[in-house]
Design a protein around this motif. Structure first.
Motif, PDB file in Angstrom:
ATOM      1  N   VAL A   1       7.257  -1.782 101.543  1.00  0.00           N
ATOM      2  CA  VAL A   1       6.789  -1.094 100.326  1.00  0.00           C
ATOM      3  C   VAL A   1       5.613  -0.181 100.660  1.00  0.00           C
ATOM      4  CG1 VAL A   1       5.821  -1.414  98.013  1.00  0.00           C
ATOM      5  CG2 VAL A   1       7.582  -2.979  98.855  1.00  0.00           C
ATOM      6  N   LEU A   2       4.711  -0.656 101.518  1.00  0.00           N
ATOM      7  CA  LEU A   2       3.549   0.153 101.894  1.00  0.00           C
ATOM      8  C   LEU A   2       3.980   1.440 102.588  1.00  0.00           C
ATOM      9  CD1 LEU A   2       1.145  -2.626 103.243  1.00  0.00           C
ATOM     10  CD2 LEU A   2       0.827  -1.244 101.187  1.00  0.00           C
ATOM     11  N   PHE A   3       4.905   1.343 103.535  1.00  0.00           N
ATOM     12  CA  PHE A   3       5.345   2.548 104.239  1.00  0.00           C
ATOM     13  C   PHE A   3       6.166   3.465 103.338  1.00  0.00           C
ATOM     14  CE2 PHE A   3       4.406   0.406 108.353  1.00  0.00           C
ATOM     15  CZ  PHE A   3       3.628   1.424 108.888  1.00  0.00           C
ATOM     16  N   LEU A   4       6.920   2.886 102.435  1.00  0.00           N
ATOM     17  CA  LEU A   4       7.676   3.707 101.480  1.00  0.00           C
ATOM     18  C   LEU A   4       6.716   4.538 100.633  1.00  0.00           C
ATOM     19  CD1 LEU A   4      10.722   2.367  99.487  1.00  0.00           C
ATOM     20  CD2 LEU A   4       9.181   4.055  98.518  1.00  0.00           C
ATOM     21  N   LEU A   5       5.682   3.883 100.085  1.00  0.00           N
ATOM     22  CA  LEU A   5       4.691   4.593  99.267  1.00  0.00           C
ATOM     23  C   LEU A   5       3.912   5.600 100.108  1.00  0.00           C
ATOM     24  CD1 LEU A   5       3.297   1.575  97.184  1.00  0.00           C
ATOM     25  CD2 LEU A   5       4.801   3.406  96.369  1.00  0.00           C
ATOM     26  N   GLY A   6       3.531   5.186 101.321  1.00  0.00           N
ATOM     27  CA  GLY A   6       2.757   6.071 102.189  1.00  0.00           C
ATOM     28  C   GLY A   6       3.531   7.307 102.590  1.00  0.00           C
ATOM     29  N   ALA A   7       4.811   7.134 102.950  1.00  0.00           N
ATOM     30  CA  ALA A   7       5.634   8.281 103.354  1.00  0.00           C
ATOM     31  C   ALA A   7       5.824   9.249 102.187  1.00  0.00           C
ATOM     32  CB  ALA A   7       6.990   7.791 103.860  1.00  0.00           C
ATOM     33  N   ALA A   8       6.082   8.707 100.995  1.00  0.00           N
ATOM     34  CA  ALA A   8       6.280   9.566  99.817  1.00  0.00           C
ATOM     35  C   ALA A   8       5.009  10.345  99.486  1.00  0.00           C
ATOM     36  CB  ALA A   8       6.704   8.709  98.622  1.00  0.00           C
ATOM     37  N   LEU A   9       3.858   9.678  99.563  1.00  0.00           N
ATOM     38  CA  LEU A   9       2.587  10.332  99.243  1.00  0.00           C
ATOM     39  C   LEU A   9       2.233  11.385 100.293  1.00  0.00           C
ATOM     40  CD1 LEU A   9       0.195  10.350  97.295  1.00  0.00           C
ATOM     41  CD2 LEU A   9      -0.883   8.568  98.673  1.00  0.00           C
ATOM     42  N   ALA A  10       2.400  11.028 101.584  1.00  0.00           N
ATOM     43  CA  ALA A  10       2.085  11.974 102.659  1.00  0.00           C
ATOM     44  C   ALA A  10       2.975  13.209 102.587  1.00  0.00           C
ATOM     45  CB  ALA A  10       2.253  11.287 104.014  1.00  0.00           C
TER      46      ALA A  10
END
Length: 496
Positions: A322-331
């Motif tokens: 979930v953290l990487f999913l959110l991080g990738a979308a935000l970045a």
């Protein structure tokens, strides 16, 4: 009769389990099958041999379900760190290492070990390999250094650092034996430090070997050589065009024109095999200071986002996928606000994403069949039952030795939750502390990190463009030696 049948069945499962793993490794190392095909077809075949072919679907679905979060994490982690490399977040670190390396193969291999060890502090092997390979790959390719040296050193360094309490194995050992992770890890620090020092010594000698093979150049000399090669290729290409034109002028027909053109392409010109053309590899321009994807004005935003993401991983604020999913979308949204740019960035990293996630789901078939058929349990029981009674007082030493093959052929979950409690119970009967057993169980991690059952290793070999079989042949002996060094240091220091 029933007991005898069950015993015979257990022995057969043990034999088939070891045979399945051996078949997989032999075919991979001999390059007779691709890893994905071998991970799928070999366990499917052995599942039929066991007589449980009808349950293959259930085993695979269960395996995929268990590894789906890992596949999701890797998918979005590759996108996230790929974006961070694109926008220039790691350029200062890479420039610092390249400044230290100075195009000297010896320094480059040591720099690889140092970078992998530092980045491993985040506790995740996949991110470590992505950053390390992205930083060091261009230099290895430019100097024509051995890429298996890079993957072997990175995997071994990460294996030693993988014992951090938030890295996984220590937490599993603590949970399985109901101990405190700090009580297991902190006393092991001196032995692990010796293991890490051995990795640097290994990197030194491997680098020395590469230096003898290649010599030492400055980076400017390397770039000048590349320029000369490009100029020669351009001249050869121009000559080829002239030959083709002359053939047309002479009226010798289309066949001769095609022949002339093919002759030029067979060399190192523009028609050469792209797999052999280092210049075409996009990552060789990874440090181009003028690349259009750089976002210098957003550098501190990206740095803060990455630190926050890694902190959230260590503190376990949310599940890692979930953290990487959110991080990738935000970045992606902040750095590339225009839709066409976002599509271009995703397309640029799609190759790595597909290779790695495909490998993970293929590995789910392998692990699903191993566990579902009971092969893992039978193999573990056979090994534990084979320990001589007289070795009871030395169960910590036995656990350390067994951790090498068992964590290589089994998942960490299978070893720490299935085998370790049995070993601890056997040790307790002879007065061996569960803490000693737990600490000894960590020494196999340098070898474990190159196991075909570890998804992160496919990130490493995939991004480095190294065959898994070549990596395995090279790394197993060095990783096993590193594990034995950690075990020896632990025994000599009275930790194990």
């Amino acid at each position: 009769m029933g007991v005898q049948g069950r015993t015979l069945g257990s022995h057969m499962l043990t034999i088939l389990g070891f045979a399945m793993i051996a078949t997989f490794l032999v075919l991979i190392m001999m390059k007779k099958m691709s890893p994905i095909a071998a991970l799928v077809l070999i366990p499917a075949l052995f599942c039929v041999f066991v007589g449980k072919g009808a349950k293959l679907g259930d085993y695979v679905i269960e395996g995929v379900g268990n590894l789906a979060p890992t596949a999701a994490m890797l998918m979005f982690a590759i996108v996230y760190f790929g974006l961070m490399i694109d926008v220039g977040l790691f350029d200062p670190i890479v420039r610092g290492i390249l400044k230290f390396c100075k195009a000297d193969p010896l320094r480059i291999v040591i720099g690889t070990a140092l970078l992998a060890a530092i980045v491993s502090l985040d506790g995740d092997g996949s991110t470590t390999f992505m950053i390390t390979v992205s930083a060091m790959y261009p230099l290895y390719k430019r100097l024509k250094m051995s890429l298996v040296v890079m993957t072997g050193v990175a995997a071994t360094a990460n294996g030693v650092m993988n014992t951090l309490p938030w890295g996984g194995p220590t937490a599993r050992a603590a949970t399985a034996l109901k101990l405190d992770a700090g009580d297991i890890f902190v006393p092991m620090i001196p032995a692990l430090a010796v293991g890490l020092l051995f990795v640097f010594v290994l990197a030194y000698f491997l680098g020395l070997r590469e230096r003898k093979r290649l010599g030492v150049l400055s980076l400017d000399e390397v770039l000048e050589q590349e320029k000369i090669v490009k100029d020669e290729e351009k001249e050869q290409s121009e000559e080829t065009v002239l030959v083709g034109a002359g053939a047309v002028a002479a009226g010798s027909g289309d066949d001769k024109v095609r022949t002339a053109k093919t002759t030029g392409g067979a060399g190192s010109g523009t028609d050469a095999d792209p797999e052999d053309d280092d210049v075409d590899d996009v990552r060789l321009q990874g440090l181009d200071p003028d690349r259009p994807t750089l976002r210098p004005k957003l550098y501190w935003f990206n740095a803060l986002l990455t630190v926050t993401l890694l902190t959230a991983m260590i503190m376990e604020w949310l599940p890692i996928p979930v953290l990487f999913l959110l991080g990738a979308a935000l970045a992606l949204t902040v750095n590339f606000p225009h839709i066409p740019d976002q599509k271009a960035r995703l397309a640029a990293h799609a190759d790595n994403v597909l290779n790695v996630s495909g490998m993970v789901f293929a590995a789910a078939v392998f692990t699903g069949v191993l566990q579902g058929t009971g092969m893992v349990d039978s193999m573990a029981k056979w090994i534990v039952d084979g320990i001589p009674e007289g070795m009871g007082p030395h169960m910590a030493l036995v656990t350390g030795f067994l951790s090498l093959p068992l964590t290589y052929f089994m998942s960490n979950d299978g070893f720490y939750f299935g085998v370790l409690p049995v070993l601890a119970e056997a040790g307790a009967a002879h007065g061996v502390s569960p803490l000693e057993i737990a600490r000894a169980s960590l020494v196999g991690q340098p070898l474990h990190m190159s196991s075909p059952l570890v998804p992160a290793v496919y990130v490493l070999v995939g991004m480095a463009k190294v065959e898994f079989g070549d990596h395995t042949r090279f790394v197993v002996k060095w990783a096993a030696l590193t594990s034995l060094v950690v075990l020896g240091a632990g025994i000599l220091m009275g930790i194990i």
